[in-house]
Design an enzyme around this catalytic site. Structure first.
Site, mmCIF file in Angstrom:
data_model
loop_
_atom_site.group_PDB
_atom_site.id
_atom_site.type_symbol
_atom_site.label_atom_id
_atom_site.label_comp_id
_atom_site.label_asym_id
_atom_site.label_seq_id
_atom_site.Cartn_x
_atom_site.Cartn_y
_atom_site.Cartn_z
ATOM 1 N N CYS A 110 1.270 2.755 12.100
ATOM 2 C CA CYS A 110 2.292 2.360 11.133
ATOM 3 C C CYS A 110 2.698 3.586 10.329
ATOM 4 O O CYS A 110 2.042 4.626 10.414
ATOM 5 C CB CYS A 110 1.794 1.244 10.218
ATOM 6 S SG CYS A 110 0.467 1.732 9.087
ATOM 7 N N HIS B 249 0.826 -1.193 0.000
ATOM 8 C CA HIS B 249 0.000 0.000 0.000
ATOM 9 C C HIS B 249 0.861 1.244 0.000
ATOM 10 O O HIS B 249 2.024 1.217 0.407
ATOM 11 C CB HIS B 249 -0.950 0.010 1.205
ATOM 12 C CG HIS B 249 -0.251 -0.140 2.522
ATOM 13 N ND1 HIS B 249 0.113 -1.363 3.024
ATOM 14 C CD2 HIS B 249 0.160 0.768 3.433
ATOM 15 C CE1 HIS B 249 0.706 -1.201 4.196
ATOM 16 N NE2 HIS B 249 0.753 0.088 4.468
#
Length: 707
Positions: free
Chosen positions: A213, A70
């Site tokens: 993250c 991603h």
């Protein structure tokens, strides 16, 4: 046809049972081209680069044969999911097996919170075994689209709240897939019923957790849901705060107060960490929260009842591990140095600009001379011995200039102590502050300068950390951080600085100053080029900060002169090149840049003029391989030209707004800056023009036959 906001996946973005290539780069390229071919990205190459850059931060493979590469990219025009069910599988770095289910999550660089919520909803669904099994059993792309749309469609609050505790029965397709050959090995295990609390524990404590993250799109939310499911299995009450791209709702204060322990499953710094001060803490990277949630919950439960457990800000060593999970000794030392530099820079900027302003107001540099009193500059002498009611011979202008200079000189005098103090703080937390600041003051006293501050800060931090690990009786623990460590840490560090390190550090400082003052010709130009390369390498990162610290350290030294002023000029001119060059490039060849980048180009002009290199970061993040080398080339040219022309600068910040502090060499400074801007702008345009086709040609193309 424009898709509605929620339609982030379409049948055109789904490929079933394809052989996309043997490496994860092949798979990412395959899916990126599907997104571009569907009209949802301007440039497949830009999307590929962004996704691979995210892969370099940490692997995106997950247990159970799943991978979720991603990224955010300026080339993405609509938030998109591209899905491939692979045959054969491809390794994405998962701990158990290669992946056969791969989602490429592509978000626009300026994507709104709603898009991020949709993407995170998918990530949360991937921890559900029934959803994963249904993906493996799907026969057509339309079935996959329906499954994903159902997973990301917001549900009524009542149903959502009840969902985590409900036992889910797989659909017939999911059940069939679970019984198919090989499916059991790749699917995640079914969620068992909540376990009965272990014997001997009447009531397990409530736990709070933070997950985060680097991109905040997927792992943040997957870790949150994995921990929540593990807590349900263990019968533990867990409340999670996800610090992701779709925003963050802070944990209520009463929830934190009731919590027996806190879990930090993060790859980045925790926002508002002070809220958890004193709580037992279990820290790890975000992927451990996904891979080992049951172990983390068990560790948190054990820590809640362990009086010796590491706590937030209570154990300096634990605080360091929490701030940078998985970072080694070298990495922590680098972080400590950068922490010291980051705290030092405001003092340097304020002090240096006030000194330069004093020169401007008074009309000359004579106020910096030490002729009026023992070791006191003219500025300090005037400021101390006169007032608005008793002006010196030079009148109000001379007096105000002297006051500005004296204040700036005092701020600059704090540079080394602040540097040393916060280096020690980064190593040992608050107990390191006192010995760290004292070691910085001693570095100035013994003539060790900036280098002495660095050494003293590291020494003070290590000593304070060592003292904090000495086990003491319960009655003495309260005195340890506020009395024992500051007292013994300052004594030990100060003694070593005076008795052992003073001579060697002073010699190193004097030799470096002498070498700089003796530079001429090619050695000066080479130094300027190296400074320029460093300033443009990471645009505000560690290397940039190291070069800037080198410049301001010389500027703030007691013996600052021509060499130090020339270095400062090279530092600032080179740091101004990237934002100005990229702004110029967007005007020269607007077609090579996306609409957001062209807008960023306009904003980069004032940032560059103010010496804020970070104005170039959006361009470098989207296209690092072509932007950063081009900026380094221009920065090296600017640094070398600045040193060759002997441009000078007495101010540590301000860009074109401190040209009055260039000792009359402003035109040399501007020439060096202009040359570098032209070089970098031409280089980045050439790189984007010549390498664009090559990047596209090298990327794997989707195979319609395989799909």
């Amino acid at each position: 046809m424009t898709q509605p906001t929620e339609q982030i996946i379409t049948p055109a973005l789904v490929a079933l049972d394809v052989a996309a290539g043997p490496e994860k780069t092949d798979v990412i390229g395959y899916l990126a081209h599907r997104i571009a071919d569907a009209g949802r990205a301007d440039d497949a190459a830009g999307l590929i680069e962004a996704a691979l850059a995210r892969e370099e931060q940490s692997a995106t493979g997950l247990p159970g044969g799943i991978a979720i590469p991603h990224c955010r990219s300026a080339s993405v025009t609509a938030a998109s999911l591209a899905f491939a069910r692979l045959d054969p599988r491809v390794d994405f770095g998962a701990p158990d097996a290669p992946a056969d289910l791969v989602f490429l999550i592509a978000a626009p660089e300026s994507g709104g919170a709603q898009h991020m919520k949709l993407l995170s909803a998918l990530a949360r669904s991937l921890v559900r075994p029934d959803f994963v099994a249904a993906l493996r059993a799907a026969r057509t792309p339309d079935e996959v689209v329906a499954l994903v749309q159902e997973a990301i469609t917001p549900k009524p609050k009542a149903a959502t709240a009840a969902a985590p505790k409900a036992q889910t029965t797989p659909e017939p397709k999911a059940a069939a897939a679970a019984q198919a050959p090989g499916a059991a090995a790749s699917a995640a295990p079914a969620t068992p019923a909540p376990a009965t609390p272990a014997a001997g524990i009447a009531e397990k404590p409530s736990i709070v957790a933070i997950t985060a993250c680097p991109t905040g799109i997927a792992h943040t939310y997957m870790a949150a849901d994995a921990l929540q499911l593990a807590a349900d299995r263990a019968g533990v009450q867990l409340t999670v705060e996800t610090q992701g791209s779709s925003g963050s709702t802070p944990l209520p204060a009463d929830t934190i107060a009731r919590a027996g322990a806190v879990i930090f499953a993060t790859d980045v710094g925790v926002k508002g960490r002070d809220r958890f001060a004193g709580k037992p803490v279990i820290s790890s990277g975000v992927k451990r929260g996904i891979n080992e949630p049951d172990a983390m919950i068990a560790e948190a439960v054990a820590a809640a009842s362990d009086p010796h457990a590491a706590t937030v800000d209570g154990d300096p060593a634990a605080a360091q591990a929490e701030a940078a999970p998985g970072v080694g000794i070298g990495g922590r030392l680098k972080q400590a140095l950068l922490t010291g530099v980051s705290y030092m820079i405001p003092f340097v900027a304020a002090g240096g600009l006030l000194i330069a302003l004093g020169f401007l107001i008074s009309g000359g540099y004579e106020i910096g001379l030490s002729t009026k009193s023992e070791g006191m500059s003219d500025g300090a002498f005037y400021a101390l011995n006169n007032s608005l009611w008793n002006l010196p011979d030079g009148g109000l202008r001379q007096y105000l200039g002297a006051v500005s200079f004296a204040i700036g000189q005092a701020a600059m005098g704090l540079m080394v102590p602040v540097l040393a103090g916060y280096i020690a703080y980064a190593i040992a937390d608050r107990p390191g502050l006192a010995p760290g600041f004292v070691s910085g003051v001693l570095a100035g006293t013994v003539g060790a300068g900036f280098i002495g501050g660095v050494v003293g800060g590291l020494l003070a931090g290590v000593v304070a950390l060592w003292l904090s690990r000495i086990p003491l009786p319960q009655w003495a623990r309260g005195l340890q951080p506020v009395v024992i460590i500051p007292l013994l840490g300052t004594l030990i560090t100060g003694g070593l600085m005076y008795m052992i390190l003073a001579g060697p550090l002073r010699w190193v400082n004097e030799e470096m100053t002498s070498a700089l003052n003796g530079m001429s010709g090619s050695s000066k130009i080479a130094l300027g080029a190296v400074i320029g390369l460093m300033m443009c390498f990471d645009l505000g990162g560690p290397v940039n900060k190291a070069a800037y610290a080198f410049g301001v350290a010389g500027l703030g030294s007691a013996g600052a002169g021509l060499a130090q002023w020339e270095i400062m000029a090279a530092v600032m001119a080179a740091g101004m090149v990237p934002p100005l060059a990229l702004a110029a490039a967007t005007f020269l060849r607007p077609g090579l840049f996306t609409a957001p980048e062209r807008e960023n180009g306009k904003a980069a002009i004032p940032l560059g003029l103010c010496f804020i290199s970070e104005g170039a970061i959006p361009f470098a993040a989207a296209d690092p391989l072509r932007v950063i080398p081009s900026m380094m080339l221009g920065g090296a040219v600017t640094g070398g030209v600045s040193m060759a022309l002997s441009a000078q600068l007495r101010a540590p910040h301000g860009g074109v707004f401190v040209m009055f502090a260039t000792n009359g060499t402003w035109w040399k400074f501007l020439i060096a800056l202009a040359v570098g801007v032209v070089v970098s702008a031409v280089a980045v345009v050439a790189a984007k023009t010549l390498w664009r086709r090559a990047a596209l040609a090298d990327s794997p193309q989707p195979s319609l036959a395989a799909a």
